[in-house]
Design an enzyme around this catalytic site. Structure first.
Site, PDB file in Angstrom:
ATOM      1  N   GLY A  54       0.851  -1.181   0.000  1.00  0.00           N
ATOM      2  CA  GLY A  54       0.000   0.000   0.000  1.00  0.00           C
ATOM      3  C   GLY A  54       0.886   1.231   0.000  1.00  0.00           C
ATOM      4  O   GLY A  54       2.042   1.173   0.423  1.00  0.00           O
ATOM      5  N   GLN A  59       3.124   9.927   1.077  1.00  0.00           N
ATOM      6  CA  GLN A  59       4.396   9.210   1.152  1.00  0.00           C
ATOM      7  C   GLN A  59       5.298   9.516  -0.049  1.00  0.00           C
ATOM      8  O   GLN A  59       6.479   9.163  -0.025  1.00  0.00           O
ATOM      9  CB  GLN A  59       4.171   7.709   1.273  1.00  0.00           C
ATOM     10  CG  GLN A  59       3.591   7.313   2.629  1.00  0.00           C
ATOM     11  CD  GLN A  59       3.467   5.822   2.735  1.00  0.00           C
ATOM     12  OE1 GLN A  59       2.457   5.242   2.343  1.00  0.00           O
ATOM     13  NE2 GLN A  59       4.520   5.187   3.256  1.00  0.00           N
ATOM     14  N   CYS A 102       6.541   0.136   7.356  1.00  0.00           N
ATOM     15  CA  CYS A 102       6.097   1.283   6.559  1.00  0.00           C
ATOM     16  C   CYS A 102       7.236   1.697   5.638  1.00  0.00           C
ATOM     17  O   CYS A 102       8.388   1.784   6.071  1.00  0.00           O
ATOM     18  CB  CYS A 102       5.719   2.434   7.491  1.00  0.00           C
ATOM     19  SG  CYS A 102       5.159   3.912   6.630  1.00  0.00           S
ATOM     20  N   LEU A 103       6.907   1.972   4.380  1.00  0.00           N
ATOM     21  CA  LEU A 103       7.929   2.400   3.431  1.00  0.00           C
ATOM     22  C   LEU A 103       8.561   3.736   3.834  1.00  0.00           C
ATOM     23  O   LEU A 103       9.698   4.021   3.462  1.00  0.00           O
ATOM     24  CB  LEU A 103       7.338   2.499   2.025  1.00  0.00           C
ATOM     25  CG  LEU A 103       6.863   1.174   1.421  1.00  0.00           C
ATOM     26  CD1 LEU A 103       6.213   1.406   0.066  1.00  0.00           C
ATOM     27  CD2 LEU A 103       7.997   0.173   1.322  1.00  0.00           C
ATOM     28  N   HIS A 144      -3.868   1.291   8.006  1.00  0.00           N
ATOM     29  CA  HIS A 144      -2.541   1.900   7.927  1.00  0.00           C
ATOM     30  C   HIS A 144      -2.533   3.049   6.922  1.00  0.00           C
ATOM     31  O   HIS A 144      -2.053   4.152   7.227  1.00  0.00           O
ATOM     32  CB  HIS A 144      -1.532   0.812   7.522  1.00  0.00           C
ATOM     33  CG  HIS A 144      -0.125   1.277   7.370  1.00  0.00           C
ATOM     34  ND1 HIS A 144       0.852   0.972   8.288  1.00  0.00           N
ATOM     35  CD2 HIS A 144       0.488   2.011   6.399  1.00  0.00           C
ATOM     36  CE1 HIS A 144       2.006   1.494   7.892  1.00  0.00           C
ATOM     37  NE2 HIS A 144       1.809   2.133   6.738  1.00  0.00           N
ATOM     38  N   GLU A 145      -3.069   2.800   5.717  1.00  0.00           N
ATOM     39  CA  GLU A 145      -3.050   3.829   4.673  1.00  0.00           C
ATOM     40  C   GLU A 145      -3.981   4.998   5.016  1.00  0.00           C
ATOM     41  O   GLU A 145      -3.654   6.158   4.757  1.00  0.00           O
ATOM     42  CB  GLU A 145      -3.386   3.240   3.310  1.00  0.00           C
ATOM     43  CG  GLU A 145      -2.421   2.160   2.832  1.00  0.00           C
ATOM     44  CD  GLU A 145      -0.956   2.539   2.863  1.00  0.00           C
ATOM     45  OE1 GLU A 145      -0.613   3.734   2.705  1.00  0.00           O
ATOM     46  OE2 GLU A 145      -0.116   1.639   3.056  1.00  0.00           O
ATOM     47  N   HIS A 148      -2.220   7.257   7.356  1.00  0.00           N
ATOM     48  CA  HIS A 148      -1.282   8.152   6.664  1.00  0.00           C
ATOM     49  C   HIS A 148      -1.988   9.420   6.211  1.00  0.00           C
ATOM     50  O   HIS A 148      -1.488  10.531   6.401  1.00  0.00           O
ATOM     51  CB  HIS A 148      -0.669   7.468   5.433  1.00  0.00           C
ATOM     52  CG  HIS A 148       0.571   6.715   5.709  1.00  0.00           C
ATOM     53  ND1 HIS A 148       1.689   7.285   6.279  1.00  0.00           N
ATOM     54  CD2 HIS A 148       0.900   5.423   5.478  1.00  0.00           C
ATOM     55  CE1 HIS A 148       2.639   6.377   6.402  1.00  0.00           C
ATOM     56  NE2 HIS A 148       2.180   5.235   5.917  1.00  0.00           N
TER      57      HIS A 148
END
Length: 182
Positions: A54, A59, A102-103, A144-145, A148
């Site tokens: 995702g 991000q 997380c990226l 999670h997304e 963000h």
């Protein structure tokens, strides 16, 4: 033959935490046009290049309420799509502490509490209403997304010793630059 999401997109650098764009709630998308379609393509391209499941627009430094996903659930069913202006309307079921990364926080992982079921409402690229429901790992991805886009990362959900350990690991990461240090 259908086009592969992200195949015409550009890969962008992933914004590292604690960049301000990651701590700020994203703006509502109002223009459903080619620029939005390009953003979604770029999000897919970047997510795949980084081996993510995702990716939220902030991000890659874009403060708009958009995210993409290509994520399995606990039965290994693949969920692929995007959401524009998503809102988490339900998160319920059993609360599970599962491994999460997380990226924007590369290499950092922690057992993070999330609900086992999530329902998100938003729009597609044309502005049409969309509802996405997930369970298990996919529910974790949706939460999670959405977090963000609301200006938070999984670290914000950690408490006690888990948070202390995660912050200690963060300070040791070679990519980490505390806010205000450039």
């Amino acid at each position: 033959m259908s086009r592969i999401p992200g195949s015409t997109g550009s890969v962008h650098p992933v914004t590292a935490w604690p960049d301000a764009v990651l701590g700020t709630a994203c703006a509502t998308v109002t223009a459903f046009d080619g620029t939005l379609a390009r953003l979604v393509e770029d999000l897919f391209a970047t997510m795949y290049a980084e081996d993510g499941v995702g990716l939220a627009a902030n991000q890659i430094g874009v403060g708009l309420r958009v995210f993409v996903y290509d994520c399995p659930d606990d039965e290994d069913v693949r969920h692929l799509g995007h959401l524009v202006n998503p809102v988490l309307v339900e998160a319920d079921g059993v609360e599970v502490r599962g491994e999460e990364g997380c990226l924007s926080l590369p290499g950092l992982r922690a057992r993070t509490p999330r609900y086992d079921r999530a329902l998100v409402r938003g729009q597609d690229l044309t502005g049409a209403p969309v509802e996405v429901e997930g369970t298990g790992f996919f529910a974790r991805c949706l939460q999670h997304e959405t977090d963000h886009l609301d200006g938070s990362v999984f670290l914000d959900r950690l408490t006690g010793l888990r948070r202390t350990r995660a912050l200690r690991a963060l300070r040791r990461a070679d990519w980490y630059r505390p806010a205000g240090t450039g």
